[in-house]
Design a protein around this motif. Structure first.
Motif, short mmCIF file in Angstrom:
data_model
loop_
_atom_site.label_atom_id
_atom_site.label_comp_id
_atom_site.label_asym_id
_atom_site.label_seq_id
_atom_site.Cartn_x
_atom_site.Cartn_y
_atom_site.Cartn_z
N GLU B 104 -5.17 51.63 -0.12
CA GLU B 104 -4.10 52.52 -0.61
C GLU B 104 -3.90 52.32 -2.11
O GLU B 104 -3.82 53.28 -2.88
CB GLU B 104 -2.78 52.20 0.10
CG GLU B 104 -2.70 52.74 1.51
CD GLU B 104 -1.54 52.10 2.28
OE1 GLU B 104 -0.54 51.71 1.63
OE2 GLU B 104 -1.68 51.95 3.52
N ALA B 107 -6.56 54.03 -4.08
CA ALA B 107 -6.35 55.48 -4.21
C ALA B 107 -5.30 55.76 -5.28
O ALA B 107 -5.46 56.66 -6.12
CB ALA B 107 -5.95 56.07 -2.86
N GLN B 108 -4.22 54.94 -5.27
CA GLN B 108 -3.16 55.12 -6.28
C GLN B 108 -3.71 54.85 -7.69
O GLN B 108 -3.39 55.57 -8.65
CB GLN B 108 -2.00 54.15 -6.00
CG GLN B 108 -1.25 54.47 -4.73
CD GLN B 108 -0.30 53.33 -4.34
OE1 GLN B 108 -0.49 52.18 -4.74
NE2 GLN B 108 0.72 53.65 -3.55
N THR B 109 -4.54 53.85 -7.78
CA THR B 109 -5.12 53.49 -9.08
C THR B 109 -5.98 54.63 -9.63
O THR B 109 -5.85 55.02 -10.80
CB THR B 109 -5.96 52.21 -8.95
OG1 THR B 109 -5.14 51.18 -8.43
CG2 THR B 109 -6.53 51.79 -10.30
N VAL B 110 -6.84 55.16 -8.75
CA VAL B 110 -7.72 56.25 -9.17
C VAL B 110 -6.89 57.43 -9.67
O VAL B 110 -7.15 58.00 -10.75
CB VAL B 110 -8.66 56.69 -8.02
CG1 VAL B 110 -9.47 57.92 -8.42
CG2 VAL B 110 -9.59 55.54 -7.63
N ALA B 111 -5.82 57.75 -8.90
CA ALA B 111 -4.96 58.88 -9.27
C ALA B 111 -4.29 58.62 -10.61
O ALA B 111 -4.27 59.50 -11.49
CB ALA B 111 -3.91 59.09 -8.18
N ALA B 112 -3.79 57.37 -10.79
CA ALA B 112 -3.09 57.03 -12.03
C ALA B 112 -4.04 57.08 -13.22
O ALA B 112 -3.67 57.50 -14.32
CB ALA B 112 -2.45 55.65 -11.91
N LYS B 114 -6.69 58.95 -13.48
CA LYS B 114 -6.96 60.38 -13.77
C LYS B 114 -5.83 60.95 -14.59
O LYS B 114 -6.03 61.65 -15.58
CB LYS B 114 -7.11 61.15 -12.46
CG LYS B 114 -8.53 61.00 -11.90
CD LYS B 114 -8.73 61.88 -10.65
CE LYS B 114 -10.18 61.77 -10.18
NZ LYS B 114 -10.29 61.95 -8.72
N GLU B 115 -4.61 60.59 -14.15
CA GLU B 115 -3.42 61.08 -14.83
C GLU B 115 -3.40 60.63 -16.30
O GLU B 115 -2.97 61.37 -17.18
CB GLU B 115 -2.20 60.50 -14.11
CG GLU B 115 -0.96 61.37 -14.20
CD GLU B 115 0.14 60.78 -13.33
OE1 GLU B 115 1.18 60.39 -13.90
OE2 GLU B 115 -0.07 60.68 -12.10
#
Lengths: 369, 119
Positions: B104, B107-112, B114-115
């Motif tokens: 989890e 996934a949060q890291t990848v999203a952050a 990208k952001e």
């Protein structure tokens, strides 16, 4: 000089990339290894190239400790500076690594300024060590050459002169100095006639025997052989090694030579050669040091005593050991002398009273030092 | 504690950028390397859990911890650290849950990232 190369050992490729980037900005290229084992392999394959190792403390499999221990126990790698890389929570481990021989440490995240300073210090240290090692190797080579030359010299020169040439005070001694010394000349009566009639092989064979015997006596009595020419020899005492009893040593040597010569002469007589042994000894102040010219120098003695000894030797009949007055005065108590009157020697205005040594006073035998 | 730890610590990222003189393309390369390798480490951790092999989880967890910390992915780094220590201590209980927490956090890291324009 080749550019320094760093070996980065870290299991994280992100960290390796980051370190490589920081090093590149310092002008240091790098090689990478993901664990201790591949680091050791890389080092054994190209140890010469690597100038510093950046080693992660915590790595799976072979960790920083084991890798460090392996580097420090390898003679070829021991001097390689190793900078430990650790997280801030691993500082206790770092202290242990420093004790094990690590040069320094870096904490993650990397501060490029500190990283630069520590890597540069390690590289400078390495360069210094390399220079030292190079210097030591050159020094060892030089010493070896000197030792070899000394050995060679001692085969051609008197042992005292060979030692003098390679000693620190040698140059001063070689430059020339004045001191009292005793000169001894000796040669064979009848040698010229003998060498005219004998075969060259016989002449050389006889000379070899004669020189061997004389050499033994010179060394035993601590004489300095200045030169020999055919059957003639000149030996002096009290230089370069001071010998307070130089006159006595010279006389004892001559007496010993005469005794040994009797055996040789008896042997030669059987072959039909009639040879006698004569000696002249004189004591006086002389100049001693390097004599000759560039390309060929001898260590020599110059002075009236040398000429007197030479003339006395020429004047000596077979079996005689003739002493100058000064030598005689020094050894009077230990010899049985026989005055043979004042000799008119070539080049000297006044006749010189001369004494022949018949033998040593019994019980005056002293052991030459 | 884990939930309070930032997914992506901007101060770490800022320091990182400063340390390379603001070289964006290098930071992008670094992030790309991290993002490409992360799934491998997670897969290796998952495999160790499935095999019930606590020792086998140490290496991928350690590397993920280390790489994550360098890029400011502090939440994932902390979780990976706990998993590494559990693995070292031979604890298998609760390891599966911890690995799913790690996924989890990944996934949060990848999203952050990208952001933040890192991926």
């Amino acid at each position: 000089m080749t550019e320094p190369v760093a070996l980065i050992v870290d299991d994280s490729s992100v960290n390796r990339m980051l370190l490589a980037r920081h090093l590149l900005s310092l002008g240091i290229s790098s090689r990478e290894a993901a664990d201790g084992r591949s680091a050791l392999e890389a080092l054994s394959a190209g140890a010469d190239e690597v100038a510093v190792v950046l080693l992660d403390v915590e790595m799976p499999e072979m960790d920083g400790y084991e890798t460090l221990a392996a580097i420090k126990s390898d003679d070829a790698l021991r001097h390689l500076p190793v900078i430990m890389v650790s997280g801030v929570d691993e500082l206790n481990s770092v202290a242990q690594c420093i004790e094990m021989g690590a040069a320094d440490f870096l904490t993650k995240p990397f501060n490029p300024v500190i990283l630069g300073a520590r890597v540069r210090a390690a590289l400078a240290d390495k360069r210094l060590r390399d220079l030292e090692a190079e210097h030591a190797a050159r020094q060892a080579e030089l010493l070896e050459t000197i030792e070899r030359q000394k050995t060679e010299l001692s085969r051609f020169l008197s042992p005292q002169i060979a030692a003098l040439v390679s000693s620190p005070e040698g140059e001063q001694m070689l430059a020339g100095h004045r001191r009292e010394a005793t000169a001894v000349f000796c040669d064979l009566r009848g040698f010229t006639a003998f060498s005219d009639s004998a075969e060259p092989e016989e002449v050389l064979g006889l000379l070899r025997e004669y020189h061997a015997m004389m050499g033994t006596q010179i060394i035993e009595h601590g004489g300095t052989l200045e030169h020999f020419a055919g059957d003639g020899m000149m030996v002096f005492f009290n230089d370069p090694v001071p010998q307070p009893d130089h006159a006595e040593r010279a006389v004892r040597m001559a007496v010993a030579m005469r005794e040994h010569f009797t055996d040789l002469a008896a042997k030669w007589a059987k072959l039909g050669f009639d040879l006698g042994f004569g000696v002249g000894i004189a004591t006086g102040y002389a100049t001693l040091g390097r004599i000759g010219f560039e390309g060929r120098y001898d260590y020599g003695m110059v002075g009236a005593a040398v000429i007197i000894a030479s003339r006395l030797s020429s004047a000596a009949a077979a079996g005689q050991i003739l002493l100058s007055p000064r030598t005689h005065a020094s050894v009077e108590s230990v010899i049985e002398g026989e005055e043979i009157g004042a000799l008119q020697l070539k080049g000297f205005a006044r006749p010189i009273p001369t004494v022949n040594v018949r033998g040593l006073v019994p019980h005056s035998e002293s052991v030459p030092a | 504690m884990t939930d309070e730890t930032p997914v992506l610590d901007q101060s770490v990222l800022d320091e990182l950028r400063d340390s390379v003189g603001g070289d964006q393309s290098f930071i992008a390369d670094l992030a790309a390397t991290y993002l490409a390798e992360g799934p491998d480490h997670l897969a290796a951790m998952q495999a160790a859990v499935s095999a019930g092999d606590a020792a086998a989880i140490v290496r991928p967890a350690h590397t993920l911890k280390s790489s994550s910390a360098s890029l400011g992915a502090m939440r994932l780094s902390h979780i990976a650290r706990e998993i590494e220590f559990a693995g070292r201590n031979g604890e298998t209980s609760g390891l599966a849950e911890r690995v799913s927490t790690a996924r989890e956090a990944w996934a949060q890291t990848v999203a952050a990232m990208k952001e933040s324009g890192l991926a």
